[in-house]
Design a protein around this motif. Structure first.
Motif, PDB file in Angstrom:
ATOM      1  N   THR A   1      11.220  -9.408  -6.724  1.00 18.43           N
ATOM      2  CA  THR A   1      10.834  -8.078  -7.202  1.00 18.43           C
ATOM      3  C   THR A   1       9.883  -7.402  -6.218  1.00 18.43           C
ATOM      4  OG1 THR A   1      11.084  -8.765  -9.507  1.00 18.43           O
ATOM      5  CG2 THR A   1       9.746  -6.814  -9.089  1.00 18.43           C
ATOM      6  N   ASP A   2       8.888  -8.140  -5.758  1.00 22.95           N
ATOM      7  CA  ASP A   2       7.939  -7.588  -4.786  1.00 22.95           C
ATOM      8  C   ASP A   2       8.631  -7.211  -3.485  1.00 22.95           C
ATOM      9  OD1 ASP A   2       5.962  -8.010  -6.654  1.00 22.95           O
ATOM     10  OD2 ASP A   2       5.215  -9.869  -5.736  1.00 22.95           O
TER      11      ASP A   2
ATOM     12  N   THR B   1      10.598  -4.030  -4.047  1.00 21.45           N
ATOM     13  CA  THR B   1       9.662  -2.910  -4.131  1.00 21.45           C
ATOM     14  C   THR B   1       9.188  -2.499  -2.740  1.00 21.45           C
ATOM     15  OG1 THR B   1       8.913  -3.631  -6.306  1.00 21.45           O
ATOM     16  CG2 THR B   1       7.476  -2.134  -5.102  1.00 21.45           C
TER      17      THR B   1
ATOM     18  N   SER C   1       9.726   1.042  -0.844  1.00 23.44           N
ATOM     19  CA  SER C   1       8.615   1.790  -0.251  1.00 23.44           C
ATOM     20  C   SER C   1       8.865   2.050   1.222  1.00 23.44           C
ATOM     21  CB  SER C   1       7.321   1.013  -0.456  1.00 23.44           C
ATOM     22  OG  SER C   1       6.234   1.661   0.159  1.00 23.44           O
TER      23      SER C   1
END
Length: 215
Positions: free
Chosen positions: A158-159, A162, A166
């Motif tokens: 998930t990180d 993300t 970004s």
């Protein structure tokens, strides 16, 4: 002598029974003398029981039960002694001595061997039960570790996704504008997000333990 039984057990047998008075009784022609020698035979047998019990042979052999067998080679030698001394067997038992003839000795050895075999089976079953419980507990603990590792990997994915989002929206957009203005020569590559998720535990035993509920 020592009789070896199943399970590493041993039975101590003493065969030095005194028979002189009995033999004298069988040779006596006088009934009174015969009766007196049979009484002496009973006394000798009782004295031998006392001496045998005092030796406590079982203390020197850890795999032996707490008794010793006094072997009488025939029923004919024991019966007259019991007639003269009816409490002889009880007296012997109190001294931890078992008086046995050939028939009773074989029966006793078979019974003791069977009992020890059953005890060994019971002990093995108990050991298997304990090992099974321990294995089940360890599987539950392993399931908790795997579940935590899976959640950690899911957070990492998930990180990562993300960060990719970004990068695409906040960094690559102005960078591509520089490329469009021909300020730079190379076009920046766009990293791909991770699409494959972590497989969750499906086994109820492991999933239950991982959730904190009994497995």
């Amino acid at each position: 002598m020592v009789v070896h039984l199943a399970g590493g057990r041993n039975i101590i047998v003493d065969a030095k029974v005194p028979l002189l008075a009995f033999l004298e009784a069988t040779e006596a022609r006088d009934e009174r003398l015969r009766d007196e020698r049979l009484a002496a035979h009973a006394r000798h047998l009782r004295a031998h029981v006392d001496a045998l019990g005092a030796k406590a042979y079982w203390r020197h052999l850890a795999t032996s039960p707490e008794f010793v067998v006094l072997f009488v080679p025939a029923e004919a030698f024991l019966a007259p002694a019991l007639e003269k001394d009816p409490t002889l067997l009880e007296h012997a038992a109190a001294k931890k001595v078992v008086i046995a003839t050939p028939t009773t000795l074989i029966a006793m050895l078979r019974t003791v061997a069977h009992a020890w075999t059953q005890e060994a089976l019971t002990s093995r079953t108990r050991e298997i039960f304990e090992l099974g419980r321990d294995l089940y507990t360890r599987l539950g603990t392993l399931g908790e570790h795997v579940d935590r590792l899976g959640r950690s990997l899911s957070r990492t994915v998930t990180d990562f996704n993300t960060a990719v989002g970004s990068l695409e929206s906040r960094v690559l957009v102005p960078a591509r504008r520089l490329a469009a203005m021909e300020v730079v020569e190379n076009v920046l590559a766009t990293p791909s997000p991770v699409e494959t998720g972590v497989r969750a535990l499906s086994a109820t035993e492991l999933a239950g333990r991982a959730d904190g509920t009994p497995g």
